[in-house]
Scaffold this motif. Structure first.
Motif, mmCIF file in Angstrom:
data_model
loop_
_atom_site.group_PDB
_atom_site.id
_atom_site.type_symbol
_atom_site.label_atom_id
_atom_site.label_comp_id
_atom_site.label_asym_id
_atom_site.label_seq_id
_atom_site.Cartn_x
_atom_site.Cartn_y
_atom_site.Cartn_z
ATOM 1 N N ARG A 10 2.021 -0.999 -1.588
ATOM 2 C CA ARG A 10 2.100 -2.442 -1.313
ATOM 3 C C ARG A 10 2.393 -2.686 0.162
ATOM 4 O O ARG A 10 1.795 -3.568 0.788
ATOM 5 N N ALA A 11 3.324 -1.904 0.704
ATOM 6 C CA ALA A 11 3.650 -2.054 2.130
ATOM 7 C C ALA A 11 2.428 -1.740 2.994
ATOM 8 O O ALA A 11 2.126 -2.473 3.953
ATOM 9 N N ALA A 12 1.717 -0.667 2.658
ATOM 10 C CA ALA A 12 0.525 -0.304 3.425
ATOM 11 C C ALA A 12 -0.552 -1.373 3.290
ATOM 12 O O ALA A 12 -1.256 -1.692 4.258
ATOM 13 N N ASP A 13 -0.698 -1.952 2.113
ATOM 14 C CA ASP A 13 -1.685 -3.017 1.913
ATOM 15 C C ASP A 13 -1.344 -4.242 2.768
ATOM 16 O O ASP A 13 -2.231 -4.855 3.373
ATOM 17 N N ASP A 17 -3.774 -5.608 5.661
ATOM 18 C CA ASP A 17 -4.253 -6.989 5.623
ATOM 19 C C ASP A 17 -3.907 -7.717 6.919
ATOM 20 O O ASP A 17 -4.724 -8.483 7.447
ATOM 21 N N TYR A 18 -2.713 -7.461 7.423
ATOM 22 C CA TYR A 18 -2.309 -8.078 8.687
ATOM 23 C C TYR A 18 -3.205 -7.606 9.823
ATOM 24 O O TYR A 18 -3.720 -8.416 10.616
ATOM 25 N N ARG A 19 -3.439 -6.313 9.907
ATOM 26 C CA ARG A 19 -4.301 -5.786 10.975
ATOM 27 C C ARG A 19 -5.725 -6.345 10.857
ATOM 28 O O ARG A 19 -6.355 -6.662 11.861
ATOM 29 N N ARG A 20 -6.204 -6.483 9.639
ATOM 30 C CA ARG A 20 -7.553 -7.003 9.429
ATOM 31 C C ARG A 20 -7.657 -8.456 9.906
ATOM 32 O O ARG A 20 -8.723 -8.916 10.317
ATOM 33 N N SER A 21 -6.555 -9.182 9.862
ATOM 34 C CA SER A 21 -6.569 -10.603 10.229
ATOM 35 C C SER A 21 -6.477 -10.846 11.730
ATOM 36 O O SER A 21 -6.708 -11.969 12.188
ATOM 37 N N ALA A 56 8.489 -8.272 -0.884
ATOM 38 C CA ALA A 56 7.803 -9.563 -0.941
ATOM 39 C C ALA A 56 8.566 -10.624 -0.150
ATOM 40 O O ALA A 56 7.961 -11.444 0.565
ATOM 41 N N GLU A 57 9.887 -10.625 -0.266
ATOM 42 C CA GLU A 57 10.691 -11.606 0.471
ATOM 43 C C GLU A 57 10.592 -11.369 1.972
ATOM 44 O O GLU A 57 10.543 -12.331 2.762
ATOM 45 N N LEU A 58 10.569 -10.094 2.373
ATOM 46 C CA LEU A 58 10.452 -9.769 3.802
ATOM 47 C C LEU A 58 9.118 -10.266 4.353
ATOM 48 O O LEU A 58 9.063 -10.889 5.423
ATOM 49 N N VAL A 59 8.031 -10.002 3.651
ATOM 50 C CA VAL A 59 6.713 -10.440 4.109
ATOM 51 C C VAL A 59 6.676 -11.964 4.228
ATOM 52 O O VAL A 59 6.194 -12.518 5.230
#
Length: 455
Positions: A10-13, A17-21, A56-59
């Motif tokens: 989940r952390a890697a995803d 996703d952030y890098r892709r954006s 999830a809360e951190l993200v």
């Protein structure tokens, strides 16, 4: 273990996703700082919280306050975006959780640093016999280099600074260009030499140290413990000192040469820029960042020293319980940190991914993109205030107040992020091109945005 695997995935995803954006997201989004603080400043719970809920809360809390520094249109400071292999290696380093103190605490971490350090020296033209300390940034690298310098020049004067300290020691003179980086001053403070030890040397039109002025200053100072700080890559203009001539001058006066090459030392890896740092191998110590132009993860930098024995004498320590100490200097022997994260894995992976040709291409392309910036803004009628020799561009938009307004508007617009600076008494926009993913299209899009905002 299945829960741990899912959590890490989940952390890697989230990270992927952030890098892709990054190519599409606003580079510096407007931030409600009060709301951001509230999102993090929740009461500490009495009971444990499930790890997946914490993630999830951190993200959710962090997302509104993230700046796209790893993206292709971030041109503030000198910041690169960590490459794919280096980022993945850094994830592994976090998972492996190694202590890179010495070969006993982590044989793999020290072996990675040793191998990557050899590659770095080869790429930069630093003598193969030099030592390499893996540190946090230019500040730590400059401090380590100047600690080695302090040790050597005082030892030559018959003074053991590690044992006796500085009270009663011969005075150390430190010569540096008037446009040196501020970390030099702070390193002198941290090392107890103080900024009063500094003797600023005039610089030429682009901010490089004036060799004739340096020669005159050294002659006037006469004999005594002497350190000279040179610069590869002026923080505003990218200009490089005449390293060969300056090293010859300093060594004829019995001094030590430290080169602050936080980003500019990478000119050595580019065929068209290598001449800018001609003679760098003649210095005694060097500081260089990896998280800038080499596009490695924060925080990664290197402290090189031509005299490993001096390097270790200035930085190392021993204790009876520290099994493995006292051998060939490595790991914590060459830095000011004992509890060290294993930075060498990401450095090794980043260099392995790029290869020699990839590093050269990265340097050459960023310099070409900086020239494209300069040409585009000059064609639009704005002033390019420096000679663009590396990846730095200074731009004036009229008077100081208007330039500051354009910088502020660009930061609020989100197309790019650029900073402001003061150089030679003027306020200017400072553009640094350091990211491996930046394209000509990114430059053209940014130039168009700056022209739109300025008008």
């Amino acid at each position: 273990m299945d829960e741990l695997r899912d959590l890490f995935r989940r952390a890697a995803d989230h990270a992927a996703d952030y890098r892709r954006s990054l190519p599409d997201r606003p580079v510096g989004p407007p931030v409600d700082h009060a709301a951001l603080t509230r999102a993090f400043a929740v009461p500490l719970p009495a009971a444990p919280t499930p790890p997946e809920q914490v993630l999830a809360e951190l993200v959710a809390a962090a997302e509104p306050g993230l700046v796209a520094t790893a993206g292709p249109r971030y041109f503030g400071f000198v910041v690169g975006g960590a490459s794919p292999a280096a980022t993945a290696a850094d994830m592994l380093a976090a998972g492996w959780d190694q202590i890179a103190f010495n070969p006993v605490t982590s044989p793999a971490a020290v072996a990675a640093e040793t191998a990557a350090g050899a590659w770095l020296k080869d790429l930069l033209g630093i003598p193969a016999t030099a030592s390499v300390g893996f540190v946090t940034g230019g500040q730590a690298a400059n401090t380590a280099g100047l600690a080695a310098a302090r040790h050597r020049v005082l030892a030559d004067a018959g003074w053991d600074v590690e044992r006796r300290g500085l009270i009663g020691a011969p005075a150390v003179r430190v010569f540096a260009g008037a446009e040196r980086h501020a970390t030099i001053d702070r390193s002198l403070r941290l090392l107890g030499l103080g900024t009063d030890a500094l003797r600023p040397v005039p610089t030429g039109p682009q901010g490089a140290i004036d060799p004739d002025a340096l020669a005159a200053a050294l002659h006037e100072a006469g004999p005594g413990p002497t350190i000279v700080c040179l610069q590869a890559g002026n923080v505003n203009t990218g200009a490089c000192d005449d390293l060969r001539r300056a090293c010859d001058l300093v060594h004829r006066h019995g001094g030590w040469v430290h080169v602050d090459g936080a980003f500019g030392l990478w000119a050595a890896a580019g065929p068209s820029t290598r001449h800018l740092v001609d003679g760098l191998e003649a210095a005694d110590s060097w500081a260089c960042d990896g998280h800038k132009w080499l596009n490695l993860p924060y925080d990664t930098a290197f402290a090189f020293c031509a005299r490993p024995d001096v390097h270790a004498a200035a930085m190392s320590y021993a204790a009876a319980y520290l099994v493995g100490s006292g051998g060939v200097p490595a790991g914590a022997d060459l830095t000011a940190e004992s509890s060290r994260r294993a930075r060498g894995f990401a450095v090794w992976a980043g260099l392995r991914e790029l290869g020699r040709d990839g590093v050269a291409e990265l340097v050459e392309r960023c310099c070409a993109l900086a020239r494209r910036f300069a040409d585009g803004l000059a064609a639009a009628g704005f002033e390019v205030a420096n000679e663009v020799v590396l990846n730095q561009v200074l731009v004036g938009f009229g008077d100081d107040a208007r330039t500051d307004r354009v910088v502020a508007a660009a930061q609020a617009d989100g197309t790019c992020w650029v900073g402001g600076t003061t150089w030679r008494g003027r306020r200017l926009m400072r553009i640094s091109v350091s990211n491996a993913t930046t394209t000509e299209a990114d430059v053209d899009r940014t130039v168009a945005a700056l022209v739109r905002l300025a008008r």
